[in-house]
Design a protein around this motif. Structure first.
Motif, PDB file in Angstrom:
ATOM      1  N   LYS A   1       1.085  -1.264   0.049  1.00  0.00           N
ATOM      2  CA  LYS A   1       0.102   0.071   0.092  1.00  0.00           C
ATOM      3  C   LYS A   1       0.985   1.287  -0.119  1.00  0.00           C
ATOM      4  O   LYS A   1       1.975   1.255  -0.064  1.00  0.00           O
ATOM      5  CB  LYS A   1      -0.899   0.009   1.166  1.00  0.00           C
ATOM      6  CG  LYS A   1      -0.153  -0.065   2.662  1.00  0.00           C
ATOM      7  CD  LYS A   1      -1.101  -0.470   3.873  1.00  0.00           C
ATOM      8  CE  LYS A   1      -0.207  -0.233   4.971  1.00  0.00           C
ATOM      9  NZ  LYS A   1      -1.262  -0.586   6.161  1.00  0.00           N
ATOM     10  N   VAL A   2       0.293   2.465   0.090  1.00  0.00           N
ATOM     11  CA  VAL A   2       1.154   3.607   0.189  1.00  0.00           C
ATOM     12  C   VAL A   2       2.019   3.775   1.523  1.00  0.00           C
ATOM     13  O   VAL A   2       1.346   3.503   2.714  1.00  0.00           O
ATOM     14  CB  VAL A   2       0.392   4.772   0.098  1.00  0.00           C
ATOM     15  CG1 VAL A   2       1.235   6.123   0.106  1.00  0.00           C
ATOM     16  CG2 VAL A   2      -0.332   4.827  -1.406  1.00  0.00           C
TER      17      VAL A   2
ATOM     18  N   ASN B   1       3.567   6.456   3.657  1.00  0.00           N
ATOM     19  CA  ASN B   1       3.795   7.712   3.866  1.00  0.00           C
ATOM     20  C   ASN B   1       4.262   7.903   5.362  1.00  0.00           C
ATOM     21  O   ASN B   1       4.032   6.988   6.237  1.00  0.00           O
ATOM     22  CB  ASN B   1       2.400   8.748   3.837  1.00  0.00           C
ATOM     23  CG  ASN B   1       2.616   9.998   3.340  1.00  0.00           C
ATOM     24  OD1 ASN B   1       3.576  10.538   3.519  1.00  0.00           O
ATOM     25  ND2 ASN B   1       1.848  10.632   2.810  1.00  0.00           N
TER      26      ASN B   1
ATOM     27  N   LYS C   1      10.762   5.616  -9.358  1.00  0.00           N
ATOM     28  CA  LYS C   1      10.073   6.816  -8.885  1.00  0.00           C
ATOM     29  C   LYS C   1      11.299   7.608  -8.779  1.00  0.00           C
ATOM     30  O   LYS C   1      12.358   7.125  -8.533  1.00  0.00           O
ATOM     31  CB  LYS C   1       9.686   6.408  -7.213  1.00  0.00           C
ATOM     32  CG  LYS C   1       9.255   7.804  -6.508  1.00  0.00           C
ATOM     33  CD  LYS C   1       8.667   7.528  -5.222  1.00  0.00           C
ATOM     34  CE  LYS C   1       7.639   8.510  -4.483  1.00  0.00           C
ATOM     35  NZ  LYS C   1       8.370   9.813  -4.521  1.00  0.00           N
TER      36      LYS C   1
ATOM     37  N   TYR D   1       5.556   6.873  -1.215  1.00  0.00           N
ATOM     38  CA  TYR D   1       5.703   5.434  -2.083  1.00  0.00           C
ATOM     39  C   TYR D   1       4.536   4.796  -1.984  1.00  0.00           C
ATOM     40  O   TYR D   1       4.028   4.153  -0.998  1.00  0.00           O
ATOM     41  CB  TYR D   1       6.960   4.633  -1.343  1.00  0.00           C
ATOM     42  CG  TYR D   1       8.129   5.789  -0.978  1.00  0.00           C
ATOM     43  CD1 TYR D   1       9.195   5.887  -2.121  1.00  0.00           C
ATOM     44  CD2 TYR D   1       8.446   6.409   0.192  1.00  0.00           C
ATOM     45  CE1 TYR D   1      10.308   6.741  -1.902  1.00  0.00           C
ATOM     46  CE2 TYR D   1       9.739   7.047   0.452  1.00  0.00           C
ATOM     47  CZ  TYR D   1      10.580   7.352  -0.659  1.00  0.00           C
ATOM     48  OH  TYR D   1      11.579   8.260  -0.311  1.00  0.00           O
ATOM     49  N   ASP D   2       4.181   4.673  -3.337  1.00  0.00           N
ATOM     50  CA  ASP D   2       3.056   3.775  -3.551  1.00  0.00           C
ATOM     51  C   ASP D   2       3.644   2.126  -3.860  1.00  0.00           C
ATOM     52  O   ASP D   2       4.172   1.935  -4.944  1.00  0.00           O
ATOM     53  CB  ASP D   2       2.356   4.009  -4.617  1.00  0.00           C
ATOM     54  CG  ASP D   2       0.679   3.588  -4.924  1.00  0.00           C
ATOM     55  OD1 ASP D   2       0.934   2.159  -4.652  1.00  0.00           O
ATOM     56  OD2 ASP D   2       0.035   3.816  -5.464  1.00  0.00           O
TER      57      ASP D   2
END
Length: 557
Positions: free
Chosen positions: A223-224, A226, A251, A258-259
């Motif tokens: 998942k993301v 953060n 990226k 960061y996904d």
């Protein structure tokens, strides 16, 4: 008839007497363990510098690191007493109470002088993987030469006390658990995302591990990523956008967020989790499942869980020790520790378990960053050094074949070639030393002859000696200047005798532990004999450390 009846009565009496004695013996065995913790949890945080405990302290909650400090004992001046400071030797030394000189794990990988090839500290071609078809499952502790305190606990309890090792890294699970462990489990990422083991321990994964693997717990963390809190409050680390960090493929900048779901395919599948705090969360999930699945700490005989958090090392190597990513990783690890301790409170009981927490090594600040603030530091020009050395070998000996391997800041000579050329081994060692010491950024050099004959008691020389194994180490040992590393220009690394690599936390709390703190110097090899003393068991068979009696509170238990 009378004789047969008398004999039968006699046999029945003896049988009942023996059963009675067996019960009494069993009761005595259980009673002898009653004062011991039901479970010992050894926690190693991979690449945790001591100042991560103090620098991020205000960001921690009350249930993780702060709980260990407020309820337990804090050894503030704890150091590694050998080099090299790498993961394999670190985990082995913590649990054996000795150094590479004795336990033989001289690095993560090293050149084997007998096999004439590079070997891995936990690699074992004689076993098969369990839970995967990949060779990453062919692992065991067979290259570690001595016992661990979990081994001694298994022997003491007649194998009744369990030992389970858990880590994302195979070596972080295998070496601490020792030779007699019931199991060691590590994470296989790539396209699988499962916890695996080897036939050294078992033929099939237990049902609880199979259930965990099919639960998609690993996938839930794709998942993301953060920051847990507002990034503006992360004032204990540098700016998020800088030139000192690596980042992820796919990226453009090493900046939050960061996904991970999107980045997975270009960053080795599930292995991306290893370089995020979610790798530590997944490790905690699995450790809790192990405590429940193996029923650790559920009787009076002490069990041992060896738990190593590896994600912090991957994050440090990628982003560096002054990054927002590292700060977030430790804030989140603190939450994972709180979750683990709360589970132990409920499952095992607050005063029924003992925990220690330390690290396998520290890490250097990114040299490029240090240079930017005018601190002496830099990068080794390995290619230039190699070319100069090869020219010297050709000029002096007419061949480069006199050197068999160069790795881990060690030079391994081809001793057959030395003999064939009619040369004296010690003279060759010394001549190469005299050449190498002139090279840029080499501060010290020692021969194997010196390491085998001189008893250094202080300074870097003493650390080198404790890291030197006569059968496995090289002919010439090199030491680079402080602050200089052979590494990429982004991210942090480790391995030296400098304080940034040797100074690591050491916290104890739980049953049998006093509340307090000390600046008295402790060494990493003191941990295993301290835990052995707490349990009343034999010290690991090559242990050189001293029990830290000032932390033990046995009278009040």
């Amino acid at each position: 008839m009378f004789k047969k009846l008398s004999l039968a009565l006699c046999v029945l009496t003896i049988s009942l007497s023996c059963k009675s004695q067996d019960v009494a013996v069993t009761d005595t065995i259980i009673d002898s363990y009653a004062d011991n913790p039901k479970l010992v949890v050894g926690i190693v945080v991979d690449q945790m510098r001591y100042d991560y405990l103090t620098r991020f302290y205000k960001k921690y909650g009350d249930g993780g690191f702060k709980r260990m400090v407020s309820e337990g004992f804090n050894c503030k001046n704890n150091h590694y007493n050998y080099v090299p400071t790498y993961t394999g030797p670190g985990h082995a030394s913590i649990y054996t109470g000795t150094t590479p000189k004795d336990h033989g794990v001289i690095s993560n990988f090293w050149y084997d002088k007998e096999e004439k090839k590079q070997v891995y500290c936990a690699g074992d071609d004689s076993v098969a993987a369990v839970g995967t078809e990949s060779v990453v499952g062919q692992m065991s502790p067979h290259r570690m030469l001595t016992t661990t305190f979990p081994d001694e606990n298994r022997l003491f309890t007649q194998m009744r006390g369990k030992t389970i090792g858990v880590s994302l890294k195979d070596r972080g699970a295998i070496l601490p658990a020792g030779h007699t462990a019931n199991a060691a489990y590590w994470f296989h990422g790539k396209d699988q995302g499962h916890w695996i083991s080897s036939t050294f321990y078992m033929t099939d994964l237990p049902q609880w591990v199979q259930d965990f693997n099919i639960s998609d717990q690993a996938e839930s963390y794709l998942k993301v990523w953060n920051t847990l809190y507002n990034i503006e409050t992360y004032t204990e680390s540098g700016s998020d956008l800088n030139t000192f960090e690596g980042g992820f493929n796919g990226k453009e900048t090493a900046t939050f967020p960061y996904d991970l779901g999107m980045l997975k395919e270009t960053n080795w599948g599930f292995d991306i989790l290893k370089a995020t705090p979610y790798g530590n969360s997944l490790t905690t999930d699995f450790a809790i499942a192990a405590i429940n699945g193996e029923q650790l700490g559920q009787d009076e005989i002490t069990d041992v869980l060896t738990l190593s958090y590896s994600a912090t090392d991957y994050i440090g190597h990628n982003f560096g020790v002054n990054s927002k990513e590292i700060e977030d990783a430790y804030i989140r690890l603190d939450k994972d520790l709180e979750r683990l301790f709360n589970y132990l409170d409920t499952k095992v009981g607050k005063r029924n378990y003992t925990v220690f927490l330390t690290a396998d090594h520290g890490a250097i600040n990114v040299p490029a960053y240090l240079q930017s603030v005018k601190i002496p530091s830099g990068y080794i020009n390995t290619l230039e050094r190699q070319e100069t050395f090869e020219a010297f070998l050709n000029k002096t000996y007419g061949t480069t074949e006199i050197v068999e391997n160069i790795s881990n800041n060690q030079i391994f000579l081809n001793r057959e070639k030395v003999t064939a050329l009619g040369l004296d081994l010690e003279a060759v060692q010394q001549r190469i030393l005299n050449e190498q010491i002139n090279y840029k950024n080499i501060s010290k050099a020692y021969t194997a002859t010196t390491m085998s004959s001189v008893n250094f008691s202080s300074g870097i020389e003493a650390l080198l000696l404790k890291g030197f194994n006569q059968k496995r180490s090289g002919d010439i040992i090199l030491v680079n200047d402080p602050g200089f590393i052979s590494y990429m220009p982004t991210g942090s690394t480790h391995g030296s005798a400098m304080n940034y690599d040797t100074h690591v936390p050491l916290l104890f709390f739980g049953k049998g532990i006093k509340h307090g703190q000390t600046f008295h110097k402790t060494e990493i090899t003191d941990i295993a004999p301290t835990m052995s003393a707490l349990l009343g068991i034999s010290f690991p068979n090559a242990s050189i450390g001293q029990p830290l009696g000032f932390i033990l509170d046995l009278e009040n238990e």
